[in-house]
Design a protein around this motif. Structure first.
Motif, short mmCIF file in Angstrom:
data_model
loop_
_atom_site.label_atom_id
_atom_site.label_comp_id
_atom_site.label_asym_id
_atom_site.label_seq_id
_atom_site.Cartn_x
_atom_site.Cartn_y
_atom_site.Cartn_z
N UNK A 183 0.85 -0.86 0.26
CA UNK A 183 -0.28 0.20 -0.16
C UNK A 183 0.77 1.27 0.06
N UNK A 184 1.77 0.95 0.83
CA UNK A 184 2.57 2.25 0.75
C UNK A 184 3.49 2.22 -0.13
N UNK A 185 4.16 1.60 -1.29
CA UNK A 185 4.68 1.61 -2.50
C UNK A 185 3.34 2.01 -3.67
N UNK A 186 2.26 1.40 -3.37
CA UNK A 186 1.69 1.87 -4.56
C UNK A 186 1.38 4.00 -3.93
N UNK A 187 1.53 4.13 -3.19
CA UNK A 187 1.02 5.86 -2.64
C UNK A 187 2.13 6.45 -3.34
N UNK A 188 2.90 5.99 -3.76
CA UNK A 188 4.95 6.60 -3.46
C UNK A 188 4.41 6.10 -5.31
N UNK A 189 4.19 5.59 -5.81
CA UNK A 189 3.99 4.89 -7.33
C UNK A 189 3.44 6.34 -7.78
N UNK A 190 2.57 6.35 -6.45
CA UNK A 190 1.24 7.10 -7.33
C UNK A 190 1.25 8.76 -7.03
N UNK A 191 1.95 9.05 -6.57
CA UNK A 191 2.58 9.94 -5.97
C UNK A 191 3.47 10.91 -7.04
N UNK A 192 4.01 9.84 -7.35
CA UNK A 192 5.21 10.03 -8.32
C UNK A 192 4.81 10.87 -9.48
N UNK A 193 3.45 9.89 -10.37
CA UNK A 193 2.92 9.90 -12.00
C UNK A 193 2.50 10.77 -11.47
N UNK A 219 6.46 12.79 -11.44
CA UNK A 219 8.08 12.30 -11.69
C UNK A 219 8.38 11.45 -12.54
N UNK A 220 7.54 10.92 -14.39
CA UNK A 220 7.38 8.89 -14.91
C UNK A 220 8.59 7.90 -14.85
N UNK A 221 9.23 8.68 -14.67
CA UNK A 221 10.61 7.38 -14.51
C UNK A 221 10.50 6.76 -13.31
N UNK A 222 10.30 7.51 -12.02
CA UNK A 222 10.29 7.16 -10.79
C UNK A 222 9.38 6.22 -11.03
N UNK A 223 8.18 6.68 -10.93
CA UNK A 223 6.73 5.89 -10.95
C UNK A 223 6.46 5.39 -11.53
N UNK A 224 7.52 4.89 -12.78
CA UNK A 224 7.73 3.33 -13.43
C UNK A 224 8.44 2.35 -12.94
N UNK A 225 9.62 3.06 -12.24
CA UNK A 225 10.07 1.96 -11.36
C UNK A 225 9.49 1.70 -10.49
N UNK A 226 8.57 2.44 -9.99
CA UNK A 226 7.81 2.02 -8.66
C UNK A 226 6.41 1.13 -8.71
N UNK A 227 5.61 1.21 -10.18
CA UNK A 227 4.67 0.50 -9.96
C UNK A 227 5.10 -0.87 -10.63
N UNK A 228 6.54 -1.06 -11.12
CA UNK A 228 6.65 -2.48 -11.40
C UNK A 228 6.94 -3.70 -10.14
N UNK A 229 7.23 -2.29 -8.95
CA UNK A 229 8.08 -2.99 -8.15
C UNK A 229 7.26 -3.38 -7.14
N UNK A 230 6.27 -2.82 -7.56
CA UNK A 230 4.65 -3.16 -6.88
C UNK A 230 4.09 -4.70 -7.03
N UNK A 231 4.00 -4.26 -8.71
CA UNK A 231 3.18 -5.91 -9.04
C UNK A 231 4.30 -7.11 -8.98
N UNK A 232 5.70 -6.68 -9.15
CA UNK A 232 6.50 -7.97 -8.62
C UNK A 232 6.18 -8.17 -6.80
N UNK A 233 6.14 -7.32 -5.90
CA UNK A 233 5.18 -7.67 -4.29
C UNK A 233 4.26 -8.90 -5.17
N UNK A 234 3.17 -8.09 -5.95
CA UNK A 234 1.66 -8.99 -5.57
C UNK A 234 2.31 -10.10 -6.06
N UNK A 235 2.94 -10.29 -7.23
CA UNK A 235 3.26 -11.03 -8.88
C UNK A 235 3.85 -12.99 -7.57
#
Length: 515
Positions: free
Chosen positions: A349-359, A363-379
């Motif tokens: 949940x914290x990772x999602x907040x970070x990714x969405x706020x970057x987006x 900060x699209x480049x940072x957001x993309x990395x955080x989203x990918x990290x989040x998806x890896x966490x879930x998958x």
């Protein structure tokens, strides 16, 4: 020996009383040895043995007719038993109320007032007992101790009306008319125990201080949630100045920071958040609140840094500190509420907040990395279930994929966006009907992925944008065509619902393409 000793003479009675008292004192010392043990298993075993010893001693005392000379010890044993039992169970159970009830009935039994048993509930039993206690001054310290445990039980079960009546009776000479719980707790002065009284795990005055801090914090947090900010500030200050363990002080300081931020005092709020971070290792709540504060101040860099630290803090597994074998403040607090401003959620949940706020902050480049990290966490199964943060509302997992793909497109990583979209399609497209005549039935299955067609449509839309970025116009047109075809096939005859579907499509287009 206690059961076999004849009780026909006063000498034998005194002898038994001394033996019982010595047994109580021995068990209390044993519990305190357990409390100081650094070995968890030994600590648990010693505490459990002490509890069983107190249970057996209580049975011995209750096996005899109630007498005023023995009742101070009996009530003390009840208090020690309840204190240790509640601590080991990490909460108050209903059978502990029965132990309190039996203690009160034993007091009334000595005065021949058994008819006062539960005619008006447990509060009526307390009222009758406290009325006759004026004739039994030697019972007052133990009765006030038992009243403190009753207050703790009623506080944890939200029986605040009964608790108010009890405190009014205990403080009859000072504040009978008051209904202010904090004032009543401050006014209550439990009698001091005699120097030769039986040993207790926790005295009545210490228990009163715990109750005062717990109620002040509970009330302050509730006032913060309902928006009564000046009252919340006062209650939380009261909690901070009380018998507050470090782990709870982190929560209190964070709540004070939240309150002051909402009251328009960001600098004072920041001081409390810094103090919260210095108090202990529970950094999640103050870091989350710090991110909200910096967002309000427009300091994006500090906000993002706070969220990054929050993600890191939630990834650390901390060993909980051993609790004291007492009634502590945290034992009287409700379970954490996801709607509470102090709830910092999970790492995902914290990772999602970070990714969405970057987006949201470009900060699209940072957001993309955080989203990918989040998806890896879930998958990878480390966090199989994702529930969005309570404030603001977050997406479900398919929408996470869509946001990740959109962030990748904004970051210029079209090929990675296509990979994410393909993964989402592999997880959702099989839910769609294969033949046109089945679409009407599919639209009626509102309980089974009612938004599936929207997710698949938006996925094709994003794939089209990715192909445009890669310069593949033919593939882009194909994906856009699939998006529109799917959307119109899924649109019901209901005009209003159809308009909502088109709004959904255009929302995705404007949100992730135009912006």
């Amino acid at each position: 020996m206690a059961h076999q000793t004849p009780l026909g003479s006063s000498a034998s009675h005194v002898s038994c009383l001394d033996l019982w008292r010595e047994k109580n004192d021995q068990l209390v010392r044993q519990a305190k040895v357990a409390q100081d043990s650094s070995l968890p298993m030994r600590r648990q075993q010693l505490a459990q043995d002490a509890l069983e010893g107190l249970r057996g001693l209580l049975c011995s005392l209750r096996g005899l007719p109630a007498t005023v000379s023995v009742l101070p010890l009996e009530l003390t044993v009840i208090c020690n038993f309840i204190t240790l039992r509640a601590n080991l169970a990490q909460g108050f159970t209903e059978d502990l109320a029965q132990d309190i009830q039996q203690g009160l009935e034993r007091v009334l039994e000595t005065q021949g007032q058994l008819e006062a048993r539960l005619e008006h509930g447990l509060w009526g039993l307390w009222d009758s007992t406290l009325r006759v206690s004026s004739l039994l001054p030697e019972l007052l310290p133990a009765l006030h101790h038992l009243a403190g445990l009753q207050a703790a039980l009623w506080l944890t079960t939200n029986r605040l009306g009964d608790l108010t009546l009890l405190l009014q009776t205990l403080t009859v000479s000072q504040s009978r008319a008051s209904e202010d719980m904090l004032l009543l707790l401050k006014t209550w002065r439990p009698p001091a125990e005699e120097s030769d009284a039986p040993l207790t795990l926790q005295d009545a005055r210490g228990l009163r201080d715990v109750l005062l801090t717990a109620f002040a914090y509970r009330q302050g947090l509730q006032e913060l949630i309902t928006g009564s900010l000046p009252k919340a500030l006062s209650s939380l200050h009261e909690a901070a100045s009380g018998l507050c363990p470090r782990s709870l002080l982190v929560q209190v300081y964070t709540a004070l920071g939240t309150c002051l931020r909402k009251m328009g005092s960001p600098q004072r709020a920041l001081l409390y958040l810094v103090a919260a971070l210095k108090e202990g290792s529970t950094w999640g709540p103050p870091l989350l609140e710090a991110s909200r504060l910096y967002q309000q101040l427009g300091n994006i860099a500090a906000e993002i840094e706070s969220l990054e630290l929050l993600v890191e803090a939630l990834s650390i597994t901390r060993i909980p500190e051993a609790r004291q074998l007492l009634i502590e403040v945290e034992l009287l607090l409700p379970q954490p509420d996801p709607a509470s401003p102090l709830h910092c959620g999970t790492q995902s949940q914290a990772k999602y907040l970070l990714a969405s706020r970057c987006l949201q902050t470009g900060r699209a480049a940072d957001a993309a990395e955080h989203y990918l990290d989040l998806l890896a966490l879930l998958l990878d199964g480390s966090e199989p279930k994702f529930s969005p943060p309570p404030c603001p509302p977050g997406p479900c997992v398919p929408e996470l994929f869509l946001e990740a793909a959109a962030a990748l497109i904004q970051a210029g990583r079209a090929q990675d966006a296509l990979t994410v979209c393909e993964e989402l399609l592999s997880r959702t497209s099989f839910l769609l009907p294969k033949r046109p005549r089945l679409w009407e039935d599919a639209r009626r299955r509102t309980k089974e992925s009612p938004h599936c067609s929207h997710w698949v449509s938006a996925t094709h839309l994003l794939q089209g944008q990715a192909w445009v970025q890669l310069g593949a116009q033919k593939e882009a047109i194909s994906e856009y065509s699939r998006c529109l075809e799917l959307l119109f096939r899924a649109t019901p005859k209901d005009k209003e619902q159809g308009e909502l579907d088109l709004v959904f499509l255009w929302w995705w287009w404007f949100h992730f393409h135009v912006s």
